[in-house]
Write an enzyme that holds these catalytic residues in place. Structure first.
Site, short mmCIF file in Angstrom:
data_model
loop_
_atom_site.label_atom_id
_atom_site.label_comp_id
_atom_site.label_asym_id
_atom_site.label_seq_id
_atom_site.Cartn_x
_atom_site.Cartn_y
_atom_site.Cartn_z
N HIS A 104 4.85 -42.38 24.51
CA HIS A 104 3.42 -42.24 24.26
C HIS A 104 2.90 -43.04 23.07
O HIS A 104 1.71 -43.07 22.82
CB HIS A 104 3.06 -40.77 24.05
CG HIS A 104 3.52 -40.25 22.71
ND1 HIS A 104 4.82 -39.95 22.43
CD2 HIS A 104 2.83 -40.02 21.57
CE1 HIS A 104 4.93 -39.54 21.17
NE2 HIS A 104 3.74 -39.58 20.63
C1 UD1 Z 1 -0.77 -37.71 18.35
C2 UD1 Z 1 -0.19 -38.14 17.01
C3 UD1 Z 1 1.24 -38.60 17.19
C4 UD1 Z 1 2.08 -37.58 17.95
C5 UD1 Z 1 1.38 -37.22 19.25
C6 UD1 Z 1 2.13 -36.18 20.03
C7 UD1 Z 1 -1.84 -39.10 15.45
C8 UD1 Z 1 -2.29 -40.35 14.82
N1 UD1 Z 1 -0.93 -39.23 16.43
O1 UD1 Z 1 -0.83 -38.87 19.17
O2 UD1 Z 1 1.82 -38.81 15.93
O3 UD1 Z 1 3.34 -38.13 18.21
O4 UD1 Z 1 0.07 -36.73 18.94
O5 UD1 Z 1 1.51 -35.96 21.24
O6 UD1 Z 1 -2.28 -38.04 15.09
N2 UD1 Z 1 -5.49 -36.58 25.13
C9 UD1 Z 1 -5.79 -35.76 26.16
N3 UD1 Z 1 -5.63 -34.41 25.98
C10 UD1 Z 1 -5.20 -33.88 24.80
C11 UD1 Z 1 -4.93 -34.75 23.74
C12 UD1 Z 1 -5.06 -36.10 23.91
O7 UD1 Z 1 -6.17 -36.20 27.23
O8 UD1 Z 1 -5.08 -32.64 24.70
C13 UD1 Z 1 -5.62 -38.05 25.33
C14 UD1 Z 1 -6.96 -38.57 24.93
O9 UD1 Z 1 -7.31 -39.57 25.80
C15 UD1 Z 1 -6.72 -39.17 23.57
C16 UD1 Z 1 -5.28 -39.63 23.67
O10 UD1 Z 1 -4.65 -38.71 24.54
O11 UD1 Z 1 -7.60 -40.17 23.23
C17 UD1 Z 1 -4.55 -39.68 22.36
O12 UD1 Z 1 -4.64 -38.44 21.69
P1 UD1 Z 1 -4.56 -38.40 20.07
O13 UD1 Z 1 -4.59 -37.02 19.59
O14 UD1 Z 1 -5.58 -39.34 19.51
O15 UD1 Z 1 -3.17 -39.06 19.76
P2 UD1 Z 1 -1.74 -38.93 20.45
O16 UD1 Z 1 -1.44 -40.20 21.13
O17 UD1 Z 1 -1.61 -37.67 21.23
#
Ligand code: UD1
Length: 364
Positions: A206
């Protein structure tokens, strides 16, 4: 003493669970409140973990959701400030290195509320990684820095943080892993997935550097194509990765790999059950490098570096990067019976939360 336990993203929940539980043992002294920022909000990324880990509903939910780094961090700060002013806690505890960790420690510091950082001092020395920025800033602001390994203490010392603030306590994620072992040993996920112990590899992917970058993603997929010809691969895909498979039009490539099973993100118990019974793990996660080390499962890390070098030095982790040949070669080694063995690092013994709470009771 009112303590805010801040969590926002999936890897945070298993780190706060044992601390919350330990604090609850001292109701006359400590009142722990769980603050969920809402960085992760899908049931499969959040709610299922509260259920699996027997955590109560969060006391306060900020509901910030997704956004760019600046937007997400800013939203958390705005909402967290309101709550902090209203509730006036004596301490906030943040864990790990996600945007929620950074945002809340920044707000608390400016309001002169002491900050404790659990999992302090980890460094990849790679500032292109957003988590490295979060780690550096959070540590520089924290009053209590709880570390999982001695090399983290050295990193903090090198940055000028005095010994009085640093406490080597071990790994709270391992507290959870050991505490829930019986529970995940008895899930039915292996039969649901129609796999047997050691009959499959487990994959997670991811990191933006892997799934947002088409060249890296394709290189990893090329490796997976060869590996799945020899062993089934189970791949619970993160929402970001799902989105990128679509954006980069990789659906067909996935469909062609019949032995690679793409599934929805899994809860804690199902995931740990699959991890504990796998032949090996391919991952770009941070925490999974540690979980595989504790369970003695070979781990190939699909990154160029790690902030958790102890898992390489003492554990089962091998850094393979994203080069196809290297990934295939190391996988072949494992399948041919030559996998790396290791030992469990010091203080990854299920008692980290006890050490943390003991220190806080003495200090505060
Ligand atoms: C975040 C953390 C990362 C961790 C990861 C575990 C930061 C900078 N990164 O990354 O260190 O390894 O979590 O999962 O904080 N999304 C959904 N549903 C959710 C959450 C996210 O659809 O419940 C999608 C959204 O499109 C979002 C993308 O995933 O834009 C990324 O989510 P985000 O929380 O920004 O970062 P992660 O890649 O999950």
């Amino acid at each position: 003493m009112k303590v805010f336990l801040v969590a926002g993203a999936r890897p945070n929940f298993m780190k706060i669970a044992p601390i919350w539980e330990e604090m609850k043992r001292y109701p006359d002294e400590i009142e722990p409140l769980i603050i969920h920022t809402g960085q992760h909000y899908d049931d499969v990324m959040s709610k299922v973990f509260f259920e699996d880990l027997s955590l109560p509903e969060p006391d306060i939910y900020l509901g910030v959701g997704s956004g760019s780094h600046a937007v997400q961090t800013a939203k958390i700060m705005i909402e967290f400030e309101k709550v902090l002013l209203e509730e006036q806690p004596d301490l906030i505890m943040v864990v790990g290195d996600v945007n929620s960790t950074l945002a809340c420690s920044l707000v608390a510091s400016k309001l002169l509320v002491p900050v404790a950082h659990v999992e302090a001092g980890l460094r990849s020395f790679d500032r292109t990684m957003p988590e490295e920025i979060n780690r550096l800033v959070t540590d520089s602001l924290s009053n209590y820095l709880f570390t999982t390994c001695e090399d983290a203490n050295e990193n903090l010392n090198r940055e000028g943080i005095p010994d009085e603030k640093i406490f080597f306590v071990g790994n709270t994620m391992v507290d959870t892993l050991l505490r829930f072992r019986d529970k995940y040993d008895s899930t039915s996920i292996l039969s649901q997935m129609k796999v047997k112990k050691e009959g499959y590899a487990l994959l997670t992917l991811h990191r933006p550097s892997n799934v947002d970058d088409e060249r890296n993603f394709t290189s990893i997929l090329d490796a997976l194509e060869e590996i799945q010809a020899r062993i089934k691969i189970i791949f619970p895909a993160h929402p970001r990765t799902r989105k990128q498979i679509k954006n980069l039009e990789l659906e067909e490539k996935f469909a062609d790999m019949q032995n690679l099973i793409l599934v929805e993100p899994l809860g804690y118990l199902d995931f740990m059950s699959l991890l504990a019974n796998s032949k090996f793990v391919l991952t770009d996660s941070g925490g999974i490098q540690e979980e595989t080390t504790v369970l003695g499962i070979p781990c190939l890390t699909l990154r160029e570096n790690t902030e958790r070098p102890i898992t390489v030095k003492e554990g089962t982790n091998v850094i393979v990067g994203v080069d196809k040949e290297k990934i295939v070669e190391e996988s072949r080694n494992i399948l041919n019976g030559n996998s790396k063995t290791g030992k469990t690092p010091k203080f990854w013994d299920g008692k980290a939360a006890q050490r943390i709470v003991k220190i806080l009771r003495r200090k505060l």
